[in-house]
Design a protein around this motif. Structure first.
Motif, PDB file in Angstrom:
ATOM      1  N   HIS A 269      -5.307 -33.716  -4.414  1.00  0.00           N
ATOM      2  CA  HIS A 269      -5.756 -32.618  -3.552  1.00  0.00           C
ATOM      3  C   HIS A 269      -7.221 -32.757  -3.144  1.00  0.00           C
ATOM      4  CE1 HIS A 269      -1.939 -30.952  -4.728  1.00  0.00           C
ATOM      5  NE2 HIS A 269      -2.324 -30.826  -5.984  1.00  0.00           N
ATOM      6  N   LYS A 270      -7.567 -33.906  -2.611  1.00  0.00           N
ATOM      7  CA  LYS A 270      -8.943 -34.131  -2.173  1.00  0.00           C
ATOM      8  C   LYS A 270      -9.368 -33.068  -1.164  1.00  0.00           C
ATOM      9  CE  LYS A 270      -8.836 -39.139  -2.910  1.00  0.00           C
ATOM     10  NZ  LYS A 270      -8.999 -40.477  -2.288  1.00  0.00           N
ATOM     11  N   GLY A 271     -10.531 -32.487  -1.397  1.00  0.00           N
ATOM     12  CA  GLY A 271     -11.105 -31.527  -0.468  1.00  0.00           C
ATOM     13  C   GLY A 271     -10.613 -30.104  -0.600  1.00  0.00           C
ATOM     14  N   ASP A 272      -9.661 -29.821  -1.501  1.00  0.00           N
ATOM     15  CA  ASP A 272      -9.086 -28.479  -1.626  1.00  0.00           C
ATOM     16  C   ASP A 272      -9.397 -27.932  -3.013  1.00  0.00           C
ATOM     17  OD1 ASP A 272      -7.350 -26.229  -1.976  1.00  0.00           O
ATOM     18  OD2 ASP A 272      -6.076 -26.983  -0.359  1.00  0.00           O
ATOM     19  N   ILE A 273     -10.376 -27.036  -3.113  1.00  0.00           N
ATOM     20  CA  ILE A 273     -10.818 -26.550  -4.415  1.00  0.00           C
ATOM     21  C   ILE A 273      -9.738 -25.732  -5.113  1.00  0.00           C
ATOM     22  CG2 ILE A 273     -11.919 -24.494  -3.433  1.00  0.00           C
ATOM     23  CD1 ILE A 273     -13.043 -26.533  -6.529  1.00  0.00           C
ATOM     24  N   ARG A 274      -8.965 -24.946  -4.375  1.00  0.00           N
ATOM     25  CA  ARG A 274      -7.918 -24.140  -5.009  1.00  0.00           C
ATOM     26  C   ARG A 274      -6.846 -25.034  -5.631  1.00  0.00           C
ATOM     27  NH1 ARG A 274      -7.706 -18.672  -4.101  1.00  0.00           N
ATOM     28  NH2 ARG A 274      -9.171 -17.857  -2.532  1.00  0.00           N
ATOM     29  N   LEU A 275      -6.367 -26.001  -4.875  1.00  0.00           N
ATOM     30  CA  LEU A 275      -5.309 -26.861  -5.391  1.00  0.00           C
ATOM     31  C   LEU A 275      -5.824 -27.758  -6.506  1.00  0.00           C
ATOM     32  CD1 LEU A 275      -3.325 -27.832  -2.160  1.00  0.00           C
ATOM     33  CD2 LEU A 275      -2.750 -26.124  -3.898  1.00  0.00           C
ATOM     34  N   GLN A 276      -7.084 -28.208  -6.413  1.00  0.00           N
ATOM     35  CA  GLN A 276      -7.636 -28.998  -7.513  1.00  0.00           C
ATOM     36  C   GLN A 276      -7.728 -28.163  -8.796  1.00  0.00           C
ATOM     37  OE1 GLN A 276     -10.987 -31.527  -7.227  1.00  0.00           O
ATOM     38  NE2 GLN A 276     -10.362 -32.490  -5.297  1.00  0.00           N
ATOM     39  N   THR A 277      -8.097 -26.903  -8.653  1.00  0.00           N
ATOM     40  CA  THR A 277      -8.174 -26.036  -9.831  1.00  0.00           C
ATOM     41  C   THR A 277      -6.802 -25.849 -10.458  1.00  0.00           C
ATOM     42  OG1 THR A 277     -10.095 -24.879  -8.898  1.00  0.00           O
ATOM     43  CG2 THR A 277      -8.875 -23.761 -10.656  1.00  0.00           C
ATOM     44  N   LEU A 278      -5.799 -25.631  -9.649  1.00  0.00           N
ATOM     45  CA  LEU A 278      -4.441 -25.434 -10.169  1.00  0.00           C
ATOM     46  C   LEU A 278      -3.932 -26.696 -10.864  1.00  0.00           C
ATOM     47  CD1 LEU A 278      -2.853 -23.420  -7.215  1.00  0.00           C
ATOM     48  CD2 LEU A 278      -3.496 -22.542  -9.470  1.00  0.00           C
ATOM     49  N   ARG A 279      -4.190 -27.867 -10.275  1.00  0.00           N
ATOM     50  CA  ARG A 279      -3.756 -29.112 -10.903  1.00  0.00           C
ATOM     51  C   ARG A 279      -4.524 -29.360 -12.210  1.00  0.00           C
ATOM     52  NH1 ARG A 279      -0.051 -33.566 -10.732  1.00  0.00           N
ATOM     53  NH2 ARG A 279      -0.727 -34.693 -12.603  1.00  0.00           N
ATOM     54  N   MET A 280      -5.808 -29.045 -12.209  1.00  0.00           N
ATOM     55  CA  MET A 280      -6.606 -29.172 -13.429  1.00  0.00           C
ATOM     56  C   MET A 280      -6.028 -28.292 -14.531  1.00  0.00           C
ATOM     57  SD  MET A 280     -10.643 -28.205 -13.830  1.00  0.00           S
ATOM     58  CE  MET A 280     -10.285 -26.452 -13.538  1.00  0.00           C
ATOM     59  N   TRP A 281      -5.689 -27.062 -14.218  1.00  0.00           N
ATOM     60  CA  TRP A 281      -5.074 -26.172 -15.214  1.00  0.00           C
ATOM     61  C   TRP A 281      -3.758 -26.747 -15.741  1.00  0.00           C
ATOM     62  CZ3 TRP A 281      -5.603 -20.840 -12.281  1.00  0.00           C
ATOM     63  CH2 TRP A 281      -6.927 -20.412 -12.368  1.00  0.00           C
TER      64      TRP A 281
END
Length: 358
Positions: A269-281
């Protein structure tokens, strides 16, 4: 403040005095810390503290001097608009012990917990500095009858200008781990490698560490979550995704700095802070589950952001999902520019094993 298992407390202390001078904000933090220590009682003592500062070069000299525990200081500005935050870890019944090595040590039960904050080697390039730091730490552990391979549970590397200097940290760490018997066929150490500045502008790398003396073979284990994450050695770095230590009454779980990565080592999810946060979780949750615990057992979180503009959305997401967990969100670019966010955490879960109690 949250109690994390019996007789352990992880505290994140922040101030609401955004816009006020550093001295006023520091006074607020110190008062809150002193009040917390008083409320916890005489038998509860601090074993580790970390100050997060917005301008270490100017603020470091104003911090209170104390030898009550290991102290880490890093320039990673709190993103709530204040100048300072403090993470403190308290343990009931811990007794301060002097050591030949100079490491900060507390005895608790049959274990000796060895903490180090703010180790640095000025005037050295990041690769050389990392080798020097790990060599020095290895020698200190030897003085205590310990080793990197057998006793070190957690490291933090704070890298000035991480986009430039992280490659040197990786190379220096890989070389030192190899000579210490830490390889892909044995194990590595849970770690965070993140942007962070020292008060001394000559310092390219600073290091915090945590080791435990008194562990038996098999008492420390490692977390992988291979359906979500790949082994770090596949992309040339040497750290474990997570580490756990089993005691007779509980398990401590340390989750390394974790970002939005898949099990092929690719940024998601390069460039998408919401999706990066969800994947990190999702990644962190998988590691916690493998460690026999879940989000309810998490006792503190540190969240690192590359872009200050992402703070509002990330704070809202964390406050909604984890409203009661002690946490701090700081400005600290991650080791790959494409990663907009990274987090680490620790958890404690009750258990019964054949090992000595904590």
């Amino acid at each position: 403040m949250e109690e994390s298992g019996s007789a352990e407390y992880h505290v994140m202390i922040t101030t609401t005095l955004a816009g006020e001078s550093f001295s006023r904000q520091l006074d607020s933090i110190v008062r809150a810390y002193d009040e917390t220590a008083f409320l916890l009682g005489r038998r509860v003592r601090p074993v580790f503290k970390r100050y997060f500062l917005s301008d270490a070069a100017n603020q470091f000299k104003s911090l209170p001097t104390s030898d009550e525990c290991a102290v880490s200081v890093v320039e990673q500005p709190p993103l709530d608009g204040t100048k300072i935050a403090l993470w403190a870890y308290f343990v009931e019944g811990a007794e301060r012990v002097s050591t030949k090595s100079g490491l900060n040590a507390v005895a608790h039960g049959n274990y000796l917990h060895l903490w180090q904050g703010g180790a640095c080697a000025p005037d050295l390039k990041s690769e050389v500095a990392t080798r020097a730091l790990l060599m020095d730490y290895s020698l200190k552990l030897e003085d205590e009858g310990c080793s990197l391979a057998d006793n070190c549970a957690r490291t933090w590397f704070f890298v000035h200008d991480v986009d430039v200097n992280y490659a040197g940290v990786v190379k220096g760490r890989n070389e030192m781990f190899k000579v210490s018997g830490l390889t892909k066929d044995t194990h590595y150490i849970a770690s965070t490698g993140i942007n962070g500045c020292h008060a001394d502008s000559r310092v390219s790398v600073a290091m915090d560490t945590y080791s435990i003396k008194g562990l038996k073979p098999g008492q420390m284990g490692y977390l992988y979550a291979p359906e979500y994450l790949n082994p770090t050695y596949e992309y040339g770095v040497a750290f474990e995704r997570g580490t756990y230590i089993d005691y007779g009454d509980r398990r401590h779980v340390f989750i390394s700095g974790t970002a939005s990565i898949n099990n092929r080592g690719e940024v998601e999810h390069k460039g998408d802070i919401r999706l990066q946060t969800l994947r990190m979780w999702k990644n962190v949750g998988a590691l916690l589950n493998e460690g026999g615990c879940g989000w309810d057992e998490v006792c503190h979180m540190i969240v690192y952001l590359r872009d200050i503009a992402d703070y509002g959305v990330v704070k809202e997401m964390f406050d909604t999902e984890f409203p009661t967990v002690p946490k701090v969100i700081v400005l600290a670019p991650v080791c790959r520019p494409e990663w907009l966010i990274e987090m680490e955490c620790a958890a404690v879960v009750e258990t019964e094993t054949q090992y000595d109690v904590f």
